[in-house]
Design an enzyme around this catalytic site. Sequence first.
Site, short mmCIF file in Angstrom:
data_model
loop_
_atom_site.label_atom_id
_atom_site.label_comp_id
_atom_site.label_asym_id
_atom_site.label_seq_id
_atom_site.Cartn_x
_atom_site.Cartn_y
_atom_site.Cartn_z
N SER A 1 0.73 -1.11 -0.06
CA SER A 1 0.00 -0.16 -0.14
C SER A 1 0.69 1.16 -0.06
CB SER A 1 -0.88 0.03 1.32
OG SER A 1 -0.40 0.07 2.39
N ASN A 2 1.97 1.24 0.78
CA ASN A 2 2.90 2.40 0.73
C ASN A 2 3.40 2.61 -0.74
OD1 ASN A 2 3.31 3.72 3.19
ND2 ASN A 2 3.67 1.79 3.95
N ARG B 1 22.35 -15.48 3.06
CA ARG B 1 21.76 -13.94 3.06
C ARG B 1 22.80 -13.26 2.05
NH1 ARG B 1 18.39 -11.68 6.62
NH2 ARG B 1 17.69 -13.19 8.25
N MET C 1 10.66 -6.91 4.03
CA MET C 1 10.86 -7.60 5.34
C MET C 1 12.08 -8.36 5.47
SD MET C 1 8.55 -6.43 6.89
CE MET C 1 8.38 -7.21 8.29
N ARG C 2 12.95 -8.15 4.68
CA ARG C 2 14.58 -8.82 4.71
C ARG C 2 15.65 -7.84 5.23
NH1 ARG C 2 13.81 -13.89 5.66
NH2 ARG C 2 16.12 -14.21 5.45
N LEU D 1 19.01 -6.37 5.05
CA LEU D 1 20.10 -6.07 3.95
C LEU D 1 21.27 -5.89 4.56
CD1 LEU D 1 17.97 -3.76 1.83
CD2 LEU D 1 18.37 -5.98 1.26
N HIS E 1 9.41 2.96 8.59
CA HIS E 1 9.39 1.94 9.60
C HIS E 1 8.04 2.64 10.67
CE1 HIS E 1 10.60 -0.92 12.81
NE2 HIS E 1 10.62 -0.02 13.84
N GLU F 1 23.17 -0.36 9.85
CA GLU F 1 22.39 -0.57 11.17
C GLU F 1 21.09 -0.56 10.88
OE1 GLU F 1 22.70 0.39 15.91
OE2 GLU F 1 24.18 1.53 14.18
N LEU F 2 20.41 -1.65 11.37
CA LEU F 2 18.73 -1.63 11.09
C LEU F 2 18.16 -0.39 11.78
CD1 LEU F 2 16.60 -3.54 9.97
CD2 LEU F 2 16.85 -4.44 12.16
N1 NHR Z 1 18.31 -3.19 6.12
C1 NHR Z 1 19.23 -2.50 6.69
N2 NHR Z 1 20.43 -2.72 6.57
N3 NHR Z 1 18.89 -1.26 7.37
C2 NHR Z 1 17.62 -1.08 7.52
O1 NHR Z 1 17.10 0.15 8.06
C3 NHR Z 1 16.72 -2.01 6.93
C4 NHR Z 1 17.19 -3.07 6.24
C5 NHR Z 1 15.98 -4.08 5.84
C6 NHR Z 1 14.75 -3.81 5.92
C7 NHR Z 1 12.85 -2.69 6.89
C8 NHR Z 1 12.70 -3.04 8.32
C9 NHR Z 1 11.89 -1.93 9.14
O2 NHR Z 1 11.59 -1.21 8.87
C10 NHR Z 1 14.46 -2.81 6.78
C11 NHR Z 1 15.25 -1.79 7.28
C12 NHR Z 1 12.67 -6.68 8.22
C13 NHR Z 1 13.25 -6.96 9.58
C14 NHR Z 1 13.30 -8.68 10.07
O3 NHR Z 1 13.85 -8.93 11.07
C15 NHR Z 1 13.51 -5.95 10.51
C16 NHR Z 1 13.20 -4.80 10.12
C17 NHR Z 1 12.83 -4.43 8.62
C18 NHR Z 1 12.50 -5.43 7.99
N4 NHR Z 1 13.34 -9.59 9.33
C19 NHR Z 1 13.79 -10.93 9.24
C20 NHR Z 1 15.04 -11.32 8.63
O4 NHR Z 1 15.50 -12.14 9.21
C21 NHR Z 1 12.64 -11.61 8.50
C22 NHR Z 1 11.24 -11.39 8.73
C23 NHR Z 1 10.08 -11.91 7.79
O5 NHR Z 1 10.52 -12.30 6.77
O6 NHR Z 1 8.99 -11.84 8.07
O7 NHR Z 1 15.82 -10.65 7.67
O8 NHR Z 1 11.69 -2.48 10.37
C1 GAR Z 2 3.83 -0.83 6.78
O1 GAR Z 2 3.30 -0.42 8.11
C2 GAR Z 2 5.27 -0.55 6.87
O2 GAR Z 2 5.48 0.72 7.41
C3 GAR Z 2 5.56 -1.82 7.58
O3 GAR Z 2 4.93 -2.84 7.14
C4 GAR Z 2 3.83 -2.53 6.45
C5 GAR Z 2 3.84 -2.52 4.86
O4 GAR Z 2 2.48 -2.36 4.36
N1 GAR Z 2 7.15 -2.09 7.55
C6 GAR Z 2 7.72 -2.90 8.27
O5 GAR Z 2 7.01 -3.32 9.27
C7 GAR Z 2 9.30 -2.90 8.12
N2 GAR Z 2 9.95 -4.05 9.01
P1 GAR Z 2 2.36 -2.08 2.84
O6 GAR Z 2 3.30 -3.42 2.30
O7 GAR Z 2 0.86 -2.06 2.33
O8 GAR Z 2 3.12 -1.06 2.43
#
Ligand code: NHR
Ligand code: GAR
Length: 208
Positions: A13-14, A65, A90-91, A93, A109, A143-144
């Site tokens: 949706s975003n 990864r 959701m992965r 990086l 986020h 850093e995440l």
């Molecule tokens: N990568 C980096 N290096 N830095 C960020 O700021 C990132 C990123 C990758 C994704 C989005 C994110 C968030 O906004 C994002 C920001 C996934 C996880 C996670 O734990 C955490 C944060 C975010 C996205 N993922 C699991 C993993 O092992 C898998 C979870 C799943 O598949 O549902 O990668 O919070």
């Molecule tokens: C959104 O709320 C976004 O902020 C969140 O997932 C949703 C995605 O919705 N992101 C995370 O939680 C990243 N870890 P969308 O697919 O409809 O945009």
Amino acid sequence: MKRIVTLVSGRGSNMQAIHAACVQQGWPAEVVAVVSNRPGAGALDYAAQQGIASAVVDHRAHASREAFDAALADVVDGFEPDLVVLAGFMRILGADFVQRFEGRMLNIHPSLLPAFPGLHTHRRALEAGCQAAGATVHFVTPELDHGPIVMQSVVPVRPGDDEHTLAERVLATEHGIYPLAVRWFVEGKLQVVEGRVHQADGASQVWL
Ligand code: NHR
Ligand code: GAR
């Protein structure tokens, strides 16, 4: 025209809000691709309907990864992006991927960073007794959820909220702030100084 590549894992949706604003507001930009790590992501259906190119790089098809990141980076690079937008991607990086696109990669986020980086943000905010919640658009760094903050939205937590009602209230604001932040980027209005983000017109970087 700036080329925007979006990375998604779900409904997108975003991504849709950004694409719609880009078209309707005539940004000097184009959403050139939707790239998903999940073959079934709803965002791919939207891309097909809208005639946006799409690609799937399934993390389960890669042994590590690092291998996934390398394959994803090649696909993304193939679309020659000026900006990479993580939209419900959701992965996590790795540093190599991030460094390839650093300074031109944004994420949204669903928390008021630096509170609650990582997963299950709404549940954790409710458990902590927060009275306010929100979302943060930030530049992606290795850093995440720690990169320079472009914009934040704030919403109240209401009595009786659960993670779904709170997520819905926050998501509505994401659809406001993410297109605005991306527009600023493609218009060249964002500057990062000492880890802090300045908007060239002095526009408000908080949505209340
Ligand atoms: N990568 C980096 N290096 N830095 C960020 O700021 C990132 C990123 C990758 C994704 C989005 C994110 C968030 O906004 C994002 C920001 C996934 C996880 C996670 O734990 C955490 C944060 C975010 C996205 N993922 C699991 C993993 O092992 C898998 C979870 C799943 O598949 O549902 O990668 O919070
Ligand atoms: C959104 O709320 C976004 O902020 C969140 O997932 C949703 C995605 O919705 N992101 C995370 O939680 C990243 N870890 P969308 O697919 O409809 O945009």
